[in-house]
Design a protein around this motif. Sequence first.
Motif, PDB file in Angstrom:
ATOM      1  N   LYS A 246     -40.078 -54.380 -28.515  1.00  0.00           N
ATOM      2  CA  LYS A 246     -38.746 -53.892 -28.897  1.00  0.00           C
ATOM      3  C   LYS A 246     -38.684 -53.599 -30.396  1.00  0.00           C
ATOM      4  N   LYS A 247     -39.299 -54.442 -31.203  1.00  0.00           N
ATOM      5  CA  LYS A 247     -39.310 -54.228 -32.653  1.00  0.00           C
ATOM      6  C   LYS A 247     -40.037 -52.930 -33.010  1.00  0.00           C
ATOM      7  N   HIS A 248     -41.120 -52.658 -32.291  1.00  0.00           N
ATOM      8  CA  HIS A 248     -41.836 -51.420 -32.569  1.00  0.00           C
ATOM      9  C   HIS A 248     -41.012 -50.208 -32.150  1.00  0.00           C
ATOM     10  N   GLN A 249     -40.321 -50.313 -31.036  1.00  0.00           N
ATOM     11  CA  GLN A 249     -39.431 -49.236 -30.608  1.00  0.00           C
ATOM     12  C   GLN A 249     -38.356 -48.967 -31.672  1.00  0.00           C
ATOM     13  N   ASP A 250     -37.753 -50.037 -32.183  1.00  0.00           N
ATOM     14  CA  ASP A 250     -36.729 -49.902 -33.228  1.00  0.00           C
ATOM     15  C   ASP A 250     -37.324 -49.277 -34.495  1.00  0.00           C
ATOM     16  N   TYR A 251     -38.538 -49.704 -34.832  1.00  0.00           N
ATOM     17  CA  TYR A 251     -39.209 -49.161 -36.028  1.00  0.00           C
ATOM     18  C   TYR A 251     -39.426 -47.661 -35.891  1.00  0.00           C
ATOM     19  N   LEU A 252     -39.894 -47.228 -34.719  1.00  0.00           N
ATOM     20  CA  LEU A 252     -40.149 -45.804 -34.508  1.00  0.00           C
ATOM     21  C   LEU A 252     -38.858 -44.987 -34.609  1.00  0.00           C
ATOM     22  N   LYS A 253     -37.784 -45.547 -34.085  1.00  0.00           N
ATOM     23  CA  LYS A 253     -36.506 -44.839 -34.153  1.00  0.00           C
ATOM     24  C   LYS A 253     -36.013 -44.733 -35.589  1.00  0.00           C
ATOM     25  N   GLU A 254     -36.122 -45.831 -36.327  1.00  0.00           N
ATOM     26  CA  GLU A 254     -35.611 -45.859 -37.704  1.00  0.00           C
ATOM     27  C   GLU A 254     -36.473 -45.035 -38.653  1.00  0.00           C
ATOM     28  N   SER A 255     -37.785 -45.013 -38.408  1.00  0.00           N
ATOM     29  CA  SER A 255     -38.712 -44.304 -39.307  1.00  0.00           C
ATOM     30  C   SER A 255     -38.871 -42.827 -38.959  1.00  0.00           C
ATOM     31  N   GLY A 256     -38.339 -42.432 -37.817  1.00  0.00           N
ATOM     32  CA  GLY A 256     -38.501 -41.050 -37.375  1.00  0.00           C
ATOM     33  C   GLY A 256     -39.840 -40.778 -36.723  1.00  0.00           C
ATOM     34  N   GLY A 257     -40.601 -41.832 -36.412  1.00  0.00           N
ATOM     35  CA  GLY A 257     -41.919 -41.657 -35.807  1.00  0.00           C
ATOM     36  C   GLY A 257     -41.898 -41.342 -34.324  1.00  0.00           C
ATOM     37  N   LEU A 258     -40.769 -41.641 -33.663  1.00  0.00           N
ATOM     38  CA  LEU A 258     -40.700 -41.431 -32.216  1.00  0.00           C
ATOM     39  C   LEU A 258     -40.793 -39.957 -31.827  1.00  0.00           C
ATOM     40  N   PRO A 259     -40.040 -39.057 -32.480  1.00  0.00           N
ATOM     41  CA  PRO A 259     -40.185 -37.631 -32.133  1.00  0.00           C
ATOM     42  C   PRO A 259     -41.607 -37.112 -32.340  1.00  0.00           C
ATOM     43  N   GLU A 260     -42.276 -37.604 -33.378  1.00  0.00           N
ATOM     44  CA  GLU A 260     -43.650 -37.169 -33.651  1.00  0.00           C
ATOM     45  C   GLU A 260     -44.589 -37.600 -32.535  1.00  0.00           C
ATOM     46  N   ARG A 261     -44.431 -38.827 -32.050  1.00  0.00           N
ATOM     47  CA  ARG A 261     -45.284 -39.311 -30.960  1.00  0.00           C
ATOM     48  C   ARG A 261     -45.018 -38.526 -29.674  1.00  0.00           C
ATOM     49  N   ARG A 262     -43.763 -38.242 -29.436  1.00  0.00           N
ATOM     50  CA  ARG A 262     -43.429 -37.515 -28.215  1.00  0.00           C
ATOM     51  C   ARG A 262     -43.900 -36.067 -28.281  1.00  0.00           C
ATOM     52  N   ARG A 263     -43.944 -35.521 -29.480  1.00  0.00           N
ATOM     53  CA  ARG A 263     -44.498 -34.183 -29.652  1.00  0.00           C
ATOM     54  C   ARG A 263     -45.992 -34.180 -29.326  1.00  0.00           C
ATOM     55  N   GLU A 264     -46.704 -35.243 -29.710  1.00  0.00           N
ATOM     56  CA  GLU A 264     -48.129 -35.364 -29.382  1.00  0.00           C
ATOM     57  C   GLU A 264     -48.320 -35.440 -27.869  1.00  0.00           C
ATOM     58  N   ARG A 265     -47.403 -36.124 -27.197  1.00  0.00           N
ATOM     59  CA  ARG A 265     -47.495 -36.232 -25.740  1.00  0.00           C
ATOM     60  C   ARG A 265     -47.291 -34.864 -25.083  1.00  0.00           C
ATOM     61  N   VAL A 266     -46.331 -34.099 -25.581  1.00  0.00           N
ATOM     62  CA  VAL A 266     -46.089 -32.755 -25.058  1.00  0.00           C
ATOM     63  C   VAL A 266     -47.324 -31.877 -25.261  1.00  0.00           C
ATOM     64  N   LYS A 267     -47.945 -32.004 -26.438  1.00  0.00           N
ATOM     65  CA  LYS A 267     -49.146 -31.220 -26.740  1.00  0.00           C
ATOM     66  C   LYS A 267     -50.278 -31.597 -25.795  1.00  0.00           C
ATOM     67  N   LEU A 268     -50.476 -32.905 -25.564  1.00  0.00           N
ATOM     68  CA  LEU A 268     -51.519 -33.378 -24.653  1.00  0.00           C
ATOM     69  C   LEU A 268     -51.320 -32.800 -23.262  1.00  0.00           C
ATOM     70  N   GLU A 269     -50.092 -32.834 -22.781  1.00  0.00           N
ATOM     71  CA  GLU A 269     -49.819 -32.341 -21.435  1.00  0.00           C
ATOM     72  C   GLU A 269     -50.030 -30.826 -21.353  1.00  0.00           C
ATOM     73  N   LEU A 270     -49.619 -30.111 -22.392  1.00  0.00           N
ATOM     74  CA  LEU A 270     -49.811 -28.662 -22.407  1.00  0.00           C
ATOM     75  C   LEU A 270     -51.297 -28.304 -22.355  1.00  0.00           C
ATOM     76  N   MET A 271     -52.105 -28.993 -23.175  1.00  0.00           N
ATOM     77  CA  MET A 271     -53.532 -28.698 -23.206  1.00  0.00           C
ATOM     78  C   MET A 271     -54.199 -29.034 -21.877  1.00  0.00           C
ATOM     79  N   GLU A 272     -53.771 -30.137 -21.252  1.00  0.00           N
ATOM     80  CA  GLU A 272     -54.346 -30.500 -19.953  1.00  0.00           C
ATOM     81  C   GLU A 272     -53.974 -29.467 -18.898  1.00  0.00           C
ATOM     82  N   THR A 273     -52.743 -28.966 -18.968  1.00  0.00           N
ATOM     83  CA  THR A 273     -52.295 -27.963 -18.002  1.00  0.00           C
ATOM     84  C   THR A 273     -53.058 -26.662 -18.178  1.00  0.00           C
TER      85      THR A 273
END
Length: 321
Positions: A246-273
């Motif tokens: 939970k602390k890491h989730q809060d950290y990602l939200k506060e630091s703005g790191g969550l959108p960046e990680r989710r963008r990497e996930r979208v990229k991974l899925e696109l490349m696999e497709t």
Amino acid sequence: MSLADKVLKGDVQAAARLITLIEDEGLTPGEESEALKEMEILYAHTGKAYIIGVTGAPGVGKSTLTDNLIGYFRKKEMGVGVIAIDPTSALTGGALLGDRIRMQRHATDPQVFIRSLATRGWTGGLAKAALGAVHVMDAMGKDIILIETVGSGQVEIDIVKAADTTLLVLAPGAGDEIQMMKAGILESADIIAINKADKEGADRLKADLEMMLEMKPQKSGEWKVPIVLTEAVNDKGTAELAEALKKHQDYLKESGGLPERRRERVKLELMETIEADIKNMINNLDNGQLMKRLIDAMEKGKCSPRSAAQEISDRLINREG
């Protein structure tokens, strides 16, 4: 009512059916197009669940630890989805369902959906259908989705891109300490759990890890990887581990790191497709005869892999106009 509509209403049977369609990759005529059509509807309803990747070598207790986390999150009245990536059976091509069997105590809970997926030769510790299954569970309204990887060691890096938070599970005396310390997954882990902490060597392993993490260059305000001691079989340390997540989730939200990680996930899925689509196109050129001819020629030394690849590329370019 379509499968997608049923999934959006939380229908477990519809979700299971859709994941099967995704996993089978259209092996039965018509199924691939049906899966794609349903996923097009669901995709707009995804992006809300928090995704936790659970990785580590075989035998460290990932499944039992995951089972404990399910229980903890359910006490918090959170809906939980679990994707257990299992080794592929050499006989049937299906998943060896060891992980799902260990989590049977949650099988009757309507707010828990557990699905095993076979790797089917897919490298990187993930099954090819894993991200599709994540979308299905996300659209069902699950708050937390746990992805437990197959435990393939140092190649298990894809989970870092697929998850919001990566949990690395180690155990003392399992023979994996040095291997995992050298692996890229250690550098990418957000949280480390030393399971079987009642065994000899747990404190030493923790000290070694702390020393290694201290040597890693760290910027001001950067996340400091916590090390949590757990005893999964006795359900000890589960609350502390869940709090670290939970602390890491809060950290990602506060630091703005969550959108960046989710963008990497979208990229991974696109490349696999893209990779899957290109492979299908190649295999279907001349109804499969081009591949057969080129393989025969390579086998007889009449052409090189490079020239064969060039011919395939030229054919694809001409095909697409």
